[in-house]
Design an enzyme around this catalytic site. Structure first.
Site, PDB file in Angstrom:
ATOM      1  N   GLY A 151      -6.358  -1.833 -20.600  1.00 40.32           N
ATOM      2  CA  GLY A 151      -7.584  -1.219 -20.090  1.00 40.32           C
ATOM      3  C   GLY A 151      -8.754  -2.163 -19.917  1.00 40.32           C
TER       4      GLY A 151
ATOM      5  CB  ILE B 111      -0.027   7.044  -6.336  1.00 39.33           C
ATOM      6  CG1 ILE B 111      -0.790   6.138  -7.299  1.00 39.33           C
ATOM      7  CG2 ILE B 111      -0.786   8.359  -6.129  1.00 39.33           C
ATOM      8  CD1 ILE B 111      -0.915   6.672  -8.717  1.00 39.33           C
TER       9      ILE B 111
ATOM     10  CG  HIS C  25      -2.000  -6.466  -5.675  1.00 36.96           C
ATOM     11  ND1 HIS C  25      -0.883  -5.988  -6.305  1.00 36.96           N
ATOM     12  CD2 HIS C  25      -1.650  -7.651  -5.110  1.00 36.96           C
ATOM     13  CE1 HIS C  25       0.121  -6.839  -6.127  1.00 36.96           C
ATOM     14  NE2 HIS C  25      -0.324  -7.856  -5.411  1.00 36.96           N
TER      15      HIS C  25
ATOM     16  CD  GLU D 164      -6.956  -8.170 -12.135  1.00 35.66           C
ATOM     17  OE1 GLU D 164      -6.940  -7.084 -12.739  1.00 35.66           O
ATOM     18  OE2 GLU D 164      -6.055  -9.022 -12.262  1.00 35.66           O
TER      19      GLU D 164
END
Length: 211
Positions: free
Chosen positions: A12, A94, A110, A181
């Site tokens: 996380g 998904i 990604h 990211e």
């Protein structure tokens, strides 16, 4: 206020980056209303608890019938009343019924510069292993909308990261997280929350900030 439901599978760190940027004001007009994990062992669930955010674990192991899992995930997302679903280190494919229910309302981070090192089989540490095996000099991360394909949706933001001599997959993974990211995922959320992303002709366009 844009309501975010964040989907996770592991530690996380991207979730934490989002929470930190909301707290600092770098993400405006957005809040995380729910965290969904496909693993009960995910440390991301502890991050959610510490932040006082409701969480839920939905794993395929609990649903032998794939269709039941798809419906359970869709129900959880709809009940969260999410305006935007954020895949933040989520290793779940998904389901199409979820993509159809949230058109241009699901984004993914990604750990490579799409269209390189993406698609089926490219996830987690394996992406960085492939980058090093190929000998490329620049990698990075991409935030994109999720469509019916794998890493094929409209690209919102990308950020390049240098590959350095002597990098291991783990070292490179950490650099990509820290330099790319954790930067572009919060930025993309802020842009969307403030009406600055528009999808036209299959491409995502960043609109100028209103004066």
């Amino acid at each position: 206020m844009l309501k975010l439901t964040v989907m996770v599978s592991g530690g996380g760190t991207n979730l934490q980056a989002i929470l930190d940027k909301i707290a600092s004001g770098d993400i405006r007009n957005a809040k995380v209303v729910k965290v969904i994990s496909n693993s009960r062992k995910a440390y991301a669930l502890e991050r959610a608890a510490k932040a006082g955010i409701p969480s839920q674990c939905i794993t395929r192991k609990d649903y032998p019938n794939p269709g039941q899992f798809d419906q359970a995930l869709l129900k959880a997302l709809q009940e969260s009343e999410a305006d935007l679903v954020v895949l933040a280190g989520c290793l779940v494919v998904i389901p199409q019924i979820v993509v159809d229910a949230f058109p241009n309302r699901i984004i993914n981070i990604h750990p490579a510069l799409i269209p390189s090192f993406c698609g089926t089989g490219y996830y987690g540490l394996g992406v960085h292993e492939a980058v090093l095996s190929r000998g490329v000099k620049v990698t990075g991360a991409t935030v994109h909308f999720v469509d019916g394909g794998t890493d094929t949706g409209p690209i919102i933001l990308q950020k390049a990261v240098e590959v350095q001599e002597g990098d291991t997959p783990e070292v490179l993974q950490r650099r990509v997280m820290e330099q790319a990211e954790w930067v572009i995922l919060p930025k993309a959320i802020d842009l969307i929350a403030n009406g600055r992303v528009e999808v036209r002709d299959g491409l995502a366009h960043i609109l100028p900030e209103a004066k």
